[in-house]
Write an enzyme that holds these catalytic residues in place. Structure first.
Site, PDB file in Angstrom:
ATOM      1  N   ASN A  99       1.252  -1.253  -0.054  1.00  0.00           N
ATOM      2  CA  ASN A  99       0.331  -0.322   0.348  1.00  0.00           C
ATOM      3  C   ASN A  99       0.962   1.780   0.232  1.00  0.00           C
ATOM      4  OD1 ASN A  99      -1.338   2.396   1.642  1.00  0.00           O
ATOM      5  ND2 ASN A  99      -3.236   0.814   0.752  1.00  0.00           N
ATOM      6  N   CYS A 130      -4.826  10.318   0.887  1.00  0.00           N
ATOM      7  CA  CYS A 130      -3.803  10.984   1.317  1.00  0.00           C
ATOM      8  C   CYS A 130      -3.751  12.543   0.678  1.00  0.00           C
ATOM      9  CB  CYS A 130      -2.257  10.878   1.951  1.00  0.00           C
ATOM     10  SG  CYS A 130      -2.339   9.599  -0.150  1.00  0.00           S
TER      11      CYS A 130
HETATM   12  C1  LIG Z   1      -5.907   2.492  12.648  1.00  0.00           C
HETATM   13  C2  LIG Z   1      -5.205   2.172  10.802  1.00  0.00           C
HETATM   14  C3  LIG Z   1      -4.948   2.327  10.142  1.00  0.00           C
HETATM   15  C4  LIG Z   1      -4.629   2.276   8.477  1.00  0.00           C
HETATM   16  N1  LIG Z   1      -3.960   2.559   7.658  1.00  0.00           N
HETATM   17  C5  LIG Z   1      -3.699   2.009   5.929  1.00  0.00           C
HETATM   18  C6  LIG Z   1      -3.214   2.346   5.589  1.00  0.00           C
HETATM   19  O1  LIG Z   1      -1.906   2.790   5.549  1.00  0.00           O
HETATM   20  N2  LIG Z   1      -3.414   2.437   3.836  1.00  0.00           N
HETATM   21  C7  LIG Z   1      -4.683   2.459   3.913  1.00  0.00           C
HETATM   22  O2  LIG Z   1      -4.988   2.874   2.575  1.00  0.00           O
HETATM   23  N3  LIG Z   1      -6.022   2.381   4.655  1.00  0.00           N
HETATM   24  C8  LIG Z   1      -5.725   2.725   6.446  1.00  0.00           C
HETATM   25  N4  LIG Z   1      -6.317   2.209   7.044  1.00  0.00           N
HETATM   26  C9  LIG Z   1      -7.726   1.862   6.418  1.00  0.00           C
HETATM   27  C10 LIG Z   1      -8.547   0.877   6.445  1.00  0.00           C
HETATM   28  O3  LIG Z   1      -7.514   0.130   5.401  1.00  0.00           O
HETATM   29  C11 LIG Z   1      -9.985   0.727   5.907  1.00  0.00           C
HETATM   30  O4  LIG Z   1      -9.588   1.301   4.609  1.00  0.00           O
HETATM   31  C12 LIG Z   1     -10.716   1.033   6.915  1.00  0.00           C
HETATM   32  O5  LIG Z   1     -10.368   1.284   8.086  1.00  0.00           O
HETATM   33  C13 LIG Z   1     -12.297   0.589   6.242  1.00  0.00           C
HETATM   34  O6  LIG Z   1     -12.408  -0.639   6.786  1.00  0.00           O
HETATM   35  P1  LIG Z   1     -12.809  -1.134   7.760  1.00  0.00           P
HETATM   36  O7  LIG Z   1     -13.671  -0.794   8.820  1.00  0.00           O
HETATM   37  O8  LIG Z   1     -13.283  -3.101   7.688  1.00  0.00           O
HETATM   38  O9  LIG Z   1     -11.268  -0.967   8.885  1.00  0.00           O
HETATM   39  C14 LIG Z   1      -6.201   1.958   8.114  1.00  0.00           C
HETATM   40  C15 LIG Z   1      -7.425   1.961   9.346  1.00  0.00           C
HETATM   41  C16 LIG Z   1      -7.290   2.168  10.306  1.00  0.00           C
HETATM   42  C17 LIG Z   1      -8.988   1.066  11.640  1.00  0.00           C
END
Ligand SMILES: Cc1cc2nc3c(=O)[nH]c(=O)nc-3n(C[C@H](O)[C@H](O)[C@H](O)COP(=O)(O)O)c2cc1C
Length: 305
Positions: A99, A130
């Site tokens: 990623n 971002c």
């Molecule tokens: C603690 C945390 C860190 C995350 N870091 C990234 C990241 O580095 N890059 C990214 O594309 N998405 C990142 N996300 C987003 C998740 O990959 C995902 O798109 C989002 O949490 C929705 O899915 P969920 O509801 O199943 O968590 C992050 C989410 C969380 C909760």
């Protein structure tokens, strides 16, 4: 279904379950809780060219049916990942997706070119949530032109590796964003990233996150995610990965029913570190109970009339 296998833009996945970036570390942290090779795909924490220490704390807050985070893309940097983490991952059996996080189009291209050289990395997922520093901080993914430019820049350096563009839900029309990146050469679209939000404390009169605002994830966002995945699947011809609030095999079937090719498990990995592994077995059982004969039969078969 005995065979949960699916193809994602040329990648062979033993099942449609992938892990979501930022919720599964660099993969190795979860090895004590299950066989990493059991997963359909593994997306690692967002990587930048240089290491980042992220935001000051507090940077995680629980909310009803979800959580807010403002980690600030803390990571060890792309080269440390390649040297120290990648060799330990089961890349021959499970596609490893890097990623990408960067602050300008050129930086995205440099990072993409660096990561695409390694045979252990099967594909690149571009996080357009971002801010574009040169454009005053609006997210690349909030402007179709900027998202397309980043996608094209990474596609130009990625060789044969699929480029997945991960969309932010914080836009007025998700379909316009999806079409823009498809036209710019994206091989796959993943959505959704977190929804913007904040939490405040009335006893201290302060925001609960040091960063003031953060990204909401977890079951609270599943209906929003499902709707956006449905809309995008209606609009584009490239495969879509659905994510946002998935925590059961039923949730996975819902995302595939509206048209997703594969899914990612995010915050649910925090609830139970063995979650993604268990869901592979639960999906097998549920597809058999419902007598689903193949993904081609189930995918996108939602009845709306
Ligand atoms: C603690 C945390 C860190 C995350 N870091 C990234 C990241 O580095 N890059 C990214 O594309 N998405 C990142 N996300 C987003 C998740 O990959 C995902 O798109 C989002 O949490 C929705 O899915 P969920 O509801 O199943 O968590 C992050 C989410 C969380 C909760």
């Amino acid at each position: 279904m005995k065979d949960l296998h699916c193809n994602l833009a040329g990648l062979e996945l033993s099942n449609p379950i992938m892990t979501a970036s930022g919720t599964f570390g660099y993969g190795l942290e979860y090895a004590p809780y299950g066989e990493l090779r059991k997963l359909g795909g593994l997306v690692v924490k967002g990587l930048s060219l240089e290491p980042r220490s992220g935001n000051p704390g507090p940077r995680i807050v629980e909310t009803p049916c979800g959580l807010l985070n403002a980690i600030g893309l803390q990571n060890i940097g792309a080269s440390s990942f390649v040297q120290d983490k990648l060799p330990g991952l089961p890349w021959k059996e499970t596609p490893i997706i890097a990623n990408l996080y960067a602050q300008s189009r050129d930086e995205f291209a440099e990072l993409g070119a660096y990561l695409a050289q390694f045979e252990e990395i099967a594909g690149l997922e571009v996080n357009v949530s971002c801010p574009n520093v040169a454009k005053g901080g609006t997210a690349f993914g909030q402007d179709p032109g900027q998202a397309a430019a980043v996608c094209r820049a990474v596609k130009d350096v990625s060789g044969a590796k699929p480029v997945m563009v991960k969309l932010t839900p914080n836009v007025t029309d998700i379909r316009a964003m999806a079409v823009a990146v498809q036209d710019a050469g994206a091989d796959v679209i993943s959505l959704i990233n977190t929804l913007s939000g904040m939490a405040v404390d009335i006893s201290t009169r302060r925001p609960k996150l040091a960063n003031i605002h953060g990204g909401l994830s977890g079951p609270a966002i599943k209906p929003v995610a499902l709707h956006q995945v449905y809309q995008v699947c209606q609009e584009v011809s490239i495969p879509v990965i659905g994510l946002g609030g998935i925590s059961s095999a039923r949730d996975i079937l819902e995302f595939i029913l509206v048209g997703a090719q594969a899914v990612q498990i995010g915050s649910a990995n925090f609830l139970r570190p063995d979650m993604s592994f268990r869901l592979v077995d639960e999906l097998q059982t549920l597809t058999e109970e419902l007598e689903i004969s193949s993904w081609d039969e189930w995918r996108g078969s939602l009845k709306v009339e």
